[in-house]
Design an enzyme around this catalytic site. Structure first.
Site, short mmCIF file in Angstrom:
data_model
loop_
_atom_site.label_atom_id
_atom_site.label_comp_id
_atom_site.label_asym_id
_atom_site.label_seq_id
_atom_site.Cartn_x
_atom_site.Cartn_y
_atom_site.Cartn_z
N TYR A 171 0.85 -1.21 0.00
CA TYR A 171 0.00 0.00 0.00
C TYR A 171 0.88 1.26 0.00
O TYR A 171 0.65 2.20 -0.77
CB TYR A 171 -0.93 -0.03 1.21
CG TYR A 171 -1.92 1.11 1.26
CD1 TYR A 171 -3.01 1.15 0.40
CD2 TYR A 171 -1.77 2.15 2.18
CE1 TYR A 171 -3.93 2.20 0.44
CE2 TYR A 171 -2.68 3.20 2.23
CZ TYR A 171 -3.76 3.22 1.36
OH TYR A 171 -4.65 4.27 1.40
N LYS A 175 1.11 4.39 -2.79
CA LYS A 175 0.79 5.78 -2.45
C LYS A 175 2.00 6.71 -2.63
O LYS A 175 1.84 7.91 -2.90
CB LYS A 175 0.21 5.86 -1.04
CG LYS A 175 -1.16 5.16 -0.92
CD LYS A 175 -2.20 5.76 -1.85
CE LYS A 175 -3.56 5.10 -1.74
NZ LYS A 175 -4.56 5.69 -2.64
P1 NAD Z 1 -13.35 3.00 0.59
O1 NAD Z 1 -12.86 1.59 0.50
O2 NAD Z 1 -14.38 3.35 1.58
O3 NAD Z 1 -13.87 3.46 -0.85
C1 NAD Z 1 -13.09 3.25 -2.02
C2 NAD Z 1 -14.03 3.13 -3.20
O4 NAD Z 1 -13.22 2.88 -4.38
C3 NAD Z 1 -15.00 1.94 -3.07
O5 NAD Z 1 -16.34 2.36 -3.25
C4 NAD Z 1 -14.54 0.99 -4.16
O6 NAD Z 1 -15.59 0.23 -4.74
C5 NAD Z 1 -13.91 1.95 -5.16
N1 NAD Z 1 -13.03 1.23 -6.07
C6 NAD Z 1 -12.08 0.30 -5.76
N2 NAD Z 1 -11.53 -0.19 -6.86
C7 NAD Z 1 -12.13 0.42 -7.92
C8 NAD Z 1 -12.00 0.33 -9.33
N3 NAD Z 1 -11.11 -0.52 -9.88
N4 NAD Z 1 -12.78 1.09 -10.11
C9 NAD Z 1 -13.68 1.95 -9.56
N5 NAD Z 1 -13.85 2.09 -8.23
C10 NAD Z 1 -13.09 1.33 -7.43
O7 NAD Z 1 -12.04 3.88 0.78
P2 NAD Z 1 -11.86 5.39 1.30
O8 NAD Z 1 -11.43 5.34 2.71
O9 NAD Z 1 -13.01 6.21 0.91
O10 NAD Z 1 -10.57 5.80 0.45
C11 NAD Z 1 -10.61 6.59 -0.72
C12 NAD Z 1 -9.18 6.88 -1.18
O11 NAD Z 1 -8.47 7.53 -0.11
C13 NAD Z 1 -8.38 5.61 -1.47
O12 NAD Z 1 -7.54 5.83 -2.58
C14 NAD Z 1 -7.56 5.40 -0.22
O13 NAD Z 1 -6.38 4.66 -0.46
C15 NAD Z 1 -7.29 6.81 0.21
N6 NAD Z 1 -7.01 6.96 1.65
C16 NAD Z 1 -7.89 6.51 2.60
C17 NAD Z 1 -7.57 6.64 3.95
C18 NAD Z 1 -8.48 6.16 5.06
O14 NAD Z 1 -8.03 6.08 6.21
N7 NAD Z 1 -9.74 5.84 4.80
C19 NAD Z 1 -6.37 7.23 4.33
C20 NAD Z 1 -5.49 7.67 3.34
C21 NAD Z 1 -5.82 7.54 1.99
#
Ligand code: NAD
Length: 262
Positions: A171, A175
């Site tokens: 991961y 990133k």
């Molecule tokens: P989440 O898992 O709640 O939502 C992610 C969404 O992306 C899901 O609805 C999923 O279906 C969609 N997705 C995955 N693969 C896909 C694909 N191939 N095509 C289209 N859609 C796809 O995650 P989140 O927490 O909302 O995270 C959103 C972004 O922020 C991500 O890139 C994640 O890595 C990043 N992020 C999250 C956090 C956290 O703590 N939640 C922290 C840092 C970064």
């Protein structure tokens, strides 16, 4: 009026009489959903993407955006697939009249120590978290260049893209890659008045945030990182999407409650 302020004034929310259009990937839930609603509140028309398996959730998001008085469409697609991303952006441009703000938010998490990570898990992490970003940035930029009115490209990095972590080698690698892509694209696209930035959140209360906490617990990893709601991210994206942010590009903005200082 100074050159800088006149440039901001030229690119208001309504560019040449049309409302700016945003596309948010991974917007069926979590941070993407929150960003989509915030951009609608900001006065943009907003297309929302997620996997076709989540089309019902996407349609609910579309209704919420329309209730705010903005136009919205669902564009389900797998953002790892070249032709699907190309078609998704063409559909948004055709149905909503262009693309001004691309938010490449979709991503997946893998909590696995290096010694247990398989090559397939590594490849899947890279495909969903970096190949998808390349495709989203590329086809959004192509559309924005053709329109000739600049634009905003914004991607999802993470605190895990700034600092390595136990249990997150794949991961973190994805990133970190988003930051390299973002910086390079910012340099290439500056001449088209397109800025390219990323957000780098700490732990956010979404399904992924819960999965991270559960994964850390199962690996007995103790973390004292502060946790916050998705709105702390959507407010930063809201700013990066605004015309007034035109002097910020190539950055990955930390939103982590002080867990890590750049
Ligand atoms: P989440 O898992 O709640 O939502 C992610 C969404 O992306 C899901 O609805 C999923 O279906 C969609 N997705 C995955 N693969 C896909 C694909 N191939 N095509 C289209 N859609 C796809 O995650 P989140 O927490 O909302 O995270 C959103 C972004 O922020 C991500 O890139 C994640 O890595 C990043 N992020 C999250 C956090 C956290 O703590 N939640 C922290 C840092 C970064």
């Amino acid at each position: 009026m100074s050159a800088a302020s006149s440039r901001v004034a030229q690119i208001a929310e309504h560019v040449g009489g049309h409302t700016r259009v945003a596309l948010v990937t991974g917007a069926a839930q979590g941070i993407g959903l929150c960003i989509a609603l915030r951009l609608a509140d900001d006065g943009l028309d907003v297309a929302v993407n997620d996997l076709s398996s989540k089309v019902d959730l996407l349609e609910e998001v579309v209704l919420k955006i329309r209730e705010k008085g903005r136009r919205s469409i669902a564009v389900p697609a797998d953002v790892t697939q070249d032709q699907q991303v190309k078609q998704m952006i063409a559909t948004v441009a055709e149905k909503l009249g262009g693309l001004d703000v691309m938010v490449a938010n979709a991503g997946i998490l893998l909590v696995k120590p290096l010694l247990e990570t398989t090559p397939d898990e590594w490849d899947r992490s890279m495909t969903v978290n970096t190949r998808s970003m390349m495709l989203s940035y590329k086809y959004a930029a192509e559309q924005m260049i053709a329109q000739g009115r600049g634009g905003r490209i914004i991607g999802a990095s993470s605190i895990a893209g700034k600092k390595g972590s136990i249990g997150l080698p794949a991961y973190c690698a994805t990133k970190f890659a988003v930051r390299g892509l973002t910086q390079s694209a910012a340099e290439e696209l500056a001449k088209h008045n397109i800025t390219v930035n990323a957000y780098a959140p700490g732990i956010i209360t979404t399904n992924m945030g819960a999965d991270l906490a559960a994964g850390f617990e199962s690996l007995r990893i103790d973390t004292a990182v502060p946790v916050a709601e998705p709105e702390v991210v959507s407010s930063v994206v809201s700013f990066l999407a605004k015309p007034e942010s035109y002097f910020i590009t190539g950055q990955s903005l930390s939103v982590n409650g002080g867990a890590y200082f750049d």
